[in-house]
Write a protein that holds these residues in place. Sequence first.
Motif, short mmCIF file in Angstrom:
data_model
loop_
_atom_site.label_atom_id
_atom_site.label_comp_id
_atom_site.label_asym_id
_atom_site.label_seq_id
_atom_site.Cartn_x
_atom_site.Cartn_y
_atom_site.Cartn_z
N ASN A 161 -22.40 70.95 -37.86
CA ASN A 161 -23.32 70.07 -37.17
C ASN A 161 -24.46 70.59 -37.35
O ASN A 161 -24.70 71.71 -36.85
N GLU A 173 -14.10 58.34 -37.04
CA GLU A 173 -14.36 59.37 -35.90
C GLU A 173 -13.66 58.62 -34.73
O GLU A 173 -13.68 57.45 -34.57
N LYS A 227 -19.77 59.21 -41.74
CA LYS A 227 -18.75 59.11 -40.67
C LYS A 227 -19.11 58.24 -39.66
O LYS A 227 -20.03 58.15 -39.09
N ASP A 260 -23.58 61.77 -40.05
CA ASP A 260 -22.83 61.57 -38.90
C ASP A 260 -23.04 60.45 -38.00
O ASP A 260 -24.24 59.94 -37.93
N GLU A 268 -22.91 68.18 -41.31
CA GLU A 268 -22.95 66.91 -40.73
C GLU A 268 -24.33 66.40 -40.21
O GLU A 268 -24.70 67.36 -39.47
N GLU A 319 -14.07 70.02 -38.57
CA GLU A 319 -15.34 70.00 -38.01
C GLU A 319 -15.45 71.27 -37.11
O GLU A 319 -14.63 71.55 -36.26
CA CA Z 1 -20.33 65.71 -36.03
#
Ligand code: CA
Length: 624
Positions: free
Chosen positions: A452, A571, A535, A514, A484, A394
């Motif tokens: 992101n 995560e 996630k 996300d 994400e 990421e």
């Molecule tokens: Ca993220």
Amino acid sequence: MKIDAPEMLARSNRVLRTLRAGHRALLRATGERQMLQSMCEALLEERRYAVVWIGYAERDDARSIRPVAHAGDAEHLVARLALSWDAARPSVSGEAIRTGAPSFGRRLSSDPLLARWRDDPAHRGFGAVSALPLRVGAEVIGCLTLVAYDADAFDPTEVALLEELADDIGYGIAHVRMQARHAEAERTIERMAFRDPLTDLPNRASMRLALAKARERSRPFAVLSIHVAHFDEISDALGRDMGDRLLVEVARRIGPLAGAADDALARVGDDELVLLLTDVDAEPACDVARRIVEALFGPMDFAGTKIDARSAIGIALYPGHGEDPEELMRRAKVAMHRGSTRGGYALYSGLHDDERRRQLALIGDLRRAIDADELLLYCQPKADVATRRLCGAEALMRWRHPRQGMVSPTLFVGLAEHAGLITPLTHWVLEAAFRERHRWHRAGLEQPLAVNVSARDLHDPHLVERVRGLMATWGTQPGWIEFELTESSLMEEPESVIGTLVRLRDLGIELMVDDYGTGYSSLRYLQQMPVSGIKIDQSFVRRMLSDADSAAIVRSTIELCHALELRATAEGVENESTWRALAELGCDAVQGFYVGRPLPVGEFEAWASASRWGGAENAGKARP
Ligand code: CA
Ligand code: C2E
Ligand code: CA
């Protein structure tokens, strides 16, 4: 006895009718017990069987078979059976469970498996018995047992159909159980939307609502921000649990001063409570603040440790100090900082809004940061659970402020979103990420890199064109770059967002949801989005070993993900035990300090080739 063709046909027709009746029962099922019961009754409809019952294999010492549903001439019989699936106490049902294959008892008079049946005068009219294992996944959880009058029952055609039916029942059980777990998890998520899971106090969202409601009454009220001192030290020294218990104790002491409403006191931050006092102005509000300071004075006893939990309190008044719930809470907090230096409480005073001034200054600096080359790209690895190998990274932004040092993205990304500055920041990250991914390709590091993207970016009319341009510039292949997107960004005007998402996906950008679990949307709804993975938010993952609610959310999110053919990434995995728990739940990928911390992008390749997650075969190898 020879069976002629018409009789065979009649038999298989009967069995087919039974199968159809069984399917109807499955489709109408609302709960596990009720489904099994109507299944037994459906099987009895044809009057071919004398008794039909379903038993679950208990994992107790006696390995007993617990009857859970039955129909027919069974009431007294099933209860009296007391069967076991232990090899030492053979029975037709037990054998089906033990071997996982259909088992039979055809001649009541001589079959040893039927010994206990033979002794009972109630079943002298029975001809044959058959039991079929019930499976949920790979595990045999019980059996379906049928007793027929006819000694020639259970020919191969009939058994094949009954096996099919037993498979359907197993599937039905799995389905009903999964539905129950999901319903439970969705209820929990809903509850957690307005509760702090650790103290069970109302949370910030709940307080926001309470303040909005108070405002509607057009009467003055006070917002008290209460800071619990030493929370961090106590959590560090004695564990998070102790810190949370401290907060519960503080809330308990404040309780009698808080008034009747149960949403009047909320936990809005790790060490911050907010108390709403309705129908008061400055004087009584200060009076309550003083009494709270007194109530919290004096140490608290925790498992023999005396803890000093004195507090500082700030007060903001509606409407004088603001109208907006968030603004009132923020101003109360600003006053609280002043209260702490005065050893007690303080009323907000507009002149001390230095926080606001700091923020404005930071926004000004952020505008210049991009051109001044103050932004940096970091990368955090993700690992595949099954192979324990690196499976992507990421991209995370960092800002090195010339005077303030590193500024956290949680602070500046939020500021940028509010100030309408996120678009240029996202452009910067996209440029950096595409360039980096191209370098990886040259170095033979073929891993997806995730960027992101904010809610606002999805409404930027130039986003898709910009991505298309970057792909052309850097020769980016489908699957190299992922986005994400937070749940909440997908829920904002979903109709217009879906169009953008589809175009991005068609360009070959994989899309991930996300922070799943914090947006309170249903996964079923997300199903309509062209996303390929979820996630699970770190707040659940980090607590999953100590908090049953979090564990339930993680488990059912993974299950539901798989049911929707989505990939589940957890995560915030910080240790081996969390990794193992996730592996057991079938989680696909993991990100967190356990695998690796975010690294400056230039150091990532070296890390990948040296680390046990990357290793030589995945990374760092120059292409021939
Ligand atoms: Ca993220
Ligand atoms: P996020 O997207 O949820 O990113 C994960 C954050 O969790 C990162 O914080 C990461 O350093 C941190 N983290 C990862 N593993 C662990 C762990 O095992 N334990 C703990 N305690 N933390 C872990 P970071 O880098 O501070 O980023 C914070 C948030 O800022 C990100 O949350 C994301 O929402 C936002 N952000 C960061 N970079 C960007 C960006 O380029 N664009 C946008 N729009 N937002 C960004
Ligand atoms: Ca996240």
